[in-house]
Design an enzyme around this catalytic site. Structure first.
Site, PDB file in Angstrom:
ATOM      1  N   PRO A   2      17.293  36.648  24.148  1.00  0.00           N
ATOM      2  CA  PRO A   2      17.776  36.793  25.525  1.00  0.00           C
ATOM      3  C   PRO A   2      16.679  37.326  26.440  1.00  0.00           C
ATOM      4  CG  PRO A   2      19.380  37.641  23.968  1.00  0.00           C
ATOM      5  CD  PRO A   2      18.144  37.351  23.185  1.00  0.00           C
ATOM      6  N   GLU A   3      16.514  36.666  27.567  1.00  0.00           N
ATOM      7  CA  GLU A   3      15.483  37.060  28.529  1.00  0.00           C
ATOM      8  C   GLU A   3      16.156  37.737  29.726  1.00  0.00           C
ATOM      9  OE1 GLU A   3      12.767  33.798  29.267  1.00  0.00           O
ATOM     10  OE2 GLU A   3      12.941  33.096  27.206  1.00  0.00           O
ATOM     11  N   HIS A  99      28.612  41.102  10.818  1.00  0.00           N
ATOM     12  CA  HIS A  99      27.338  41.696  11.232  1.00  0.00           C
ATOM     13  C   HIS A  99      27.492  42.713  12.364  1.00  0.00           C
ATOM     14  CE1 HIS A  99      25.478  38.715   8.669  1.00  0.00           C
ATOM     15  NE2 HIS A  99      25.990  37.737   9.384  1.00  0.00           N
ATOM     16  N   ARG A 118      20.671  38.532  12.715  1.00  0.00           N
ATOM     17  CA  ARG A 118      19.285  38.521  12.226  1.00  0.00           C
ATOM     18  C   ARG A 118      18.617  39.900  12.272  1.00  0.00           C
ATOM     19  NH1 ARG A 118      15.897  33.481  14.363  1.00  0.00           N
ATOM     20  NH2 ARG A 118      14.573  34.277  12.688  1.00  0.00           N
ATOM     21  N   ARG A 162      -6.093  39.017  36.065  1.00  0.00           N
ATOM     22  CA  ARG A 162      -6.047  38.622  34.656  1.00  0.00           C
ATOM     23  C   ARG A 162      -6.945  37.427  34.410  1.00  0.00           C
ATOM     24  NH1 ARG A 162      -1.696  41.485  32.063  1.00  0.00           N
ATOM     25  NH2 ARG A 162      -1.215  43.120  33.565  1.00  0.00           N
TER      26      ARG A 162
END
Length: 281
Positions: A2-3, A99, A118, A162
């Site tokens: 998830p972002e 889970h 996971r 950068r």
């Protein structure tokens, strides 16, 4: 993973359910290996003892982290969802899903639960300084790219400072907080920039286009309640719909929606990357 849009959606869902609620009791999985992976700071027994009886003041987001400031001492409960984590509020009589590793009974009678097949997620409890000192939370997170926290001038400055491929820069959480693989690919496509282009070689026009594209893809995804690529669901257990609107991510070999050229798949910054060789320069 998830972002920003997915985490922001969950934060907005949980805020009215959790703000002002007292945590009456806390349960963690009995499996010591899972406890050790899940509770990164402090130790699991200390985590339970210090969280019990605390009141959640609010629910916020920093990058990809859910942050819940608590009622005293500047401490906060922090959740990172990892790849497959879910944080939801349940009725206590509802059977825990498989889970489920964390349960907190609230004074409303509901339960806050965290499940994670996971087990790449993490739970943290402490002040920001303690979490950073314990290497449980990043010492440097970049600016937030939405809600007006990042100006175009500031974005222009950090891009020019950068020297790396723009995709690698976008994935770096010290550059921008919350952008991940999905929205890096989508923003580069909308801006017409190849993900392999070096940051310091982008023109002023390209930097402005990328700034707008990042905000556009993130805000659009929040409006669509996130992208359900693997098993992401919101805090009500419902899938987002933004995956239906992705223009390049996950579409390697398919025709570009703009020009029809087959989209190119490659690896960049260790992540699968999709772009159009004709539309992105």
């Amino acid at each position: 993973m998830p972002e920003l849009p997915e985490v922001e959606t969950i934060v907005q869902d949980l805020r009215p359910q959790l703000a002002g609620r007292r945590i009456e009791s806390v349960q963690l999985t009995r499996d010591p290996a899972i406890r050790g992976r899940l509770v990164r700071y402090p130790k699991a027994a200390t985590f339970i003892r210090r969280l019990r009886g605390r009141t959640i003041r609010s629910v916020e987001r920093r990058g990809k982290y859910l942050v819940m400031p608590l009622d005293k001492d500047g401490e906060r409960l922090v959740v990172h969802l990892g790849m497959t984590g879910h944080l939801r509020v349940w009725e206590p009589e509802e059977a825990p899903v498989k889970h489920t590793h964390f349960r907190a009974l609230l004074d409303s009678g509901l339960e806050l639960r965290y499940d994670d097949p996971r087990q790449f997620g993490r739970l943290l409890l402490g002040t920001q300084e303690a979490l950073i000192a314990g290497r449980a939370f990043p010492a440097r997170l970049g600016p937030e790219p939405i809600h007006g926290d990042l100006t175009e001038a500031e974005f222009d400055r950090i891009v020019k400072s950068r020297r790396r491929p723009i995709k690698a820069a976008l994935l770096d959480q010290s550059f921008l907080a919350g952008v991940g693989n999905i929205y890096a690919d989508e923003a580069c496509f909308r801006a017409g920039i190849r993900p392999s282009r070096w940051t310091h070689r982008l023109t002023g026009r390209e930097r402005r286009a990328l700034y707008s594209a990042i905000q556009e893809v993130l805000e659009n995804s929040i409006a669509a309640r996130g992208s359900s690529i693997i098993n992401y669901v919101d805090a009500f257990g419902l899938r987002g719909t933004n995956q239906e609107k992705l223009l390049v991510y996950g579409r390697s070999g398919e025709p570009c929606i703009k020009c029809g050229t087959p989209l190119q798949g490659t690896r960049l910054a260790g992540r699968g990357t999709v772009y159009c060789r004709k539309c992105q320069r």
